[in-house]
Design a protein around this motif. Sequence first.
Motif, PDB file in Angstrom:
ATOM      1  N   THR A   1      11.795   5.441  -5.489  1.00  0.00           N
ATOM      2  CA  THR A   1      13.083   5.554  -6.551  1.00  0.00           C
ATOM      3  C   THR A   1      13.150   7.181  -7.168  1.00  0.00           C
ATOM      4  O   THR A   1      14.365   7.208  -7.525  1.00  0.00           O
ATOM      5  CB  THR A   1      13.527   4.607  -6.176  1.00  0.00           C
ATOM      6  N   LYS A   2      11.876   7.444  -7.566  1.00  0.00           N
ATOM      7  CA  LYS A   2      12.229   8.389  -8.318  1.00  0.00           C
ATOM      8  C   LYS A   2      12.454   9.694  -7.698  1.00  0.00           C
ATOM      9  O   LYS A   2      12.414   9.933  -6.538  1.00  0.00           O
ATOM     10  CB  LYS A   2      11.098   8.897  -9.077  1.00  0.00           C
ATOM     11  N   PRO A   3      13.574  10.226  -8.259  1.00  0.00           N
ATOM     12  CA  PRO A   3      13.934  11.211  -7.411  1.00  0.00           C
ATOM     13  C   PRO A   3      12.859  12.087  -7.495  1.00  0.00           C
ATOM     14  O   PRO A   3      11.887  13.216  -8.126  1.00  0.00           O
ATOM     15  CB  PRO A   3      15.071  11.850  -8.231  1.00  0.00           C
ATOM     16  N   ALA A   4      13.771  13.710  -6.304  1.00  0.00           N
ATOM     17  CA  ALA A   4      12.415  14.981  -5.864  1.00  0.00           C
ATOM     18  C   ALA A   4      12.410  15.390  -7.913  1.00  0.00           C
ATOM     19  O   ALA A   4      13.526  15.498  -7.915  1.00  0.00           O
ATOM     20  CB  ALA A   4      12.945  14.954  -4.981  1.00  0.00           C
ATOM     21  N   ASP A   5      11.847  16.329  -7.670  1.00  0.00           N
ATOM     22  CA  ASP A   5      11.591  17.887  -8.144  1.00  0.00           C
ATOM     23  C   ASP A   5      11.420  18.581  -7.989  1.00  0.00           C
ATOM     24  O   ASP A   5      10.411  18.905  -6.600  1.00  0.00           O
ATOM     25  CB  ASP A   5      10.847  16.764  -9.569  1.00  0.00           C
TER      26      ASP A   5
ATOM     27  N   GLY B   1      10.134  14.020  -2.809  1.00  0.00           N
ATOM     28  CA  GLY B   1      10.476  13.091  -3.587  1.00  0.00           C
ATOM     29  C   GLY B   1       9.222  12.251  -3.228  1.00  0.00           C
ATOM     30  O   GLY B   1       7.750  12.835  -2.568  1.00  0.00           O
TER      31      GLY B   1
ATOM     32  N   GLU C   1      12.877   7.824   3.825  1.00  0.00           N
ATOM     33  CA  GLU C   1      12.798   9.093   5.211  1.00  0.00           C
ATOM     34  C   GLU C   1      12.168   9.793   6.245  1.00  0.00           C
ATOM     35  O   GLU C   1      11.019   9.770   6.055  1.00  0.00           O
ATOM     36  CB  GLU C   1      13.091   9.767   3.443  1.00  0.00           C
TER      37      GLU C   1
END
Length: 310
Positions: free
Chosen positions: A61-65, A71, A255
């Motif tokens: 669930t960590k946001p993309a960077d 992601g 996704e």
Amino acid sequence: MSAGGGTKAVLAALAANLGIAVAKFIAFLFTRSSSMLAESIHSLADSGNQALLLLGQRQSTKPADETHPFGFGRSRYIAGFLVGIVLFTVGGLFSVYEGIEKLRHPHHLESGLIAIIVLAVAIVLESFSFRTAIKESRHIKGDATWWRFIRDERSPELPVVLLEDLAALVGLVFALCGVGLTLLLDDPIWDAAGTLAIGVLLLVVAVVVAIESYSMLVGEAAAAPVVAAIREALASAPSVTAVVHMRTLHLGPDELLVAAKIGVDEGLTTAQVAAAIDEAESRLRAVTSITCRIYLEPDIPSAVAVAEAG
């Protein structure tokens, strides 16, 4: 599949396995049964597996960077693969080793009745966990067979928990048979045989889990019905003449990456091409509940024909 159903099944399995592991180990201390020791390690390994699955869900669930632009969805597949490794190294190999050792050096049971009581209680608790996993999986499985569901489901948690719980129940039956026959026939070789059977069972399940998780880590396309629906949605968009080629890839269980080259009517203006692409994307998103990252490349029929001829 949303993570909700999988999380509920994982938490139910974790709660059951922690309690069972403690009870089995206490029973082992009283009985010195190798089957009980193997089952204690089995339940402890299963508890660690569920913790890994929960960690994988949280990481995903960590946001993309900038370093991970798509992601962290594959964290759930990494967790599933590690579960297979844990089952293999901690559960399966230990049980096989313990079984072989007890075959070479048999050991008579002490307080065998305690082992039988603990195993019976464990079967009840594992049945509750297994029932929860089946209930959460049934509405996703649809008309597919259970084996097809395990092979095709892109979310790792439910198939892994189903396999773990099934292996746990069968392993408990092996342990119960081993202890029961040892007490009935006064021959400790049956306890050793039960331990060895548990180890082989865990190795088989571990290989299945690892293979399926590895396949998703390498990168699998969407399921065939989803691919067909996406292709049909793109082809049905106004001004789209053909779907020249298309690729799909799961970035995570929920996704999907979709990349396609689509033919468009010759003579469209740039604005009209952009509108055609937007409509094709809208139709694509309407036919799947999975979050999609879509990359469409337009081409005119004459260029498509030249490319295909080449």
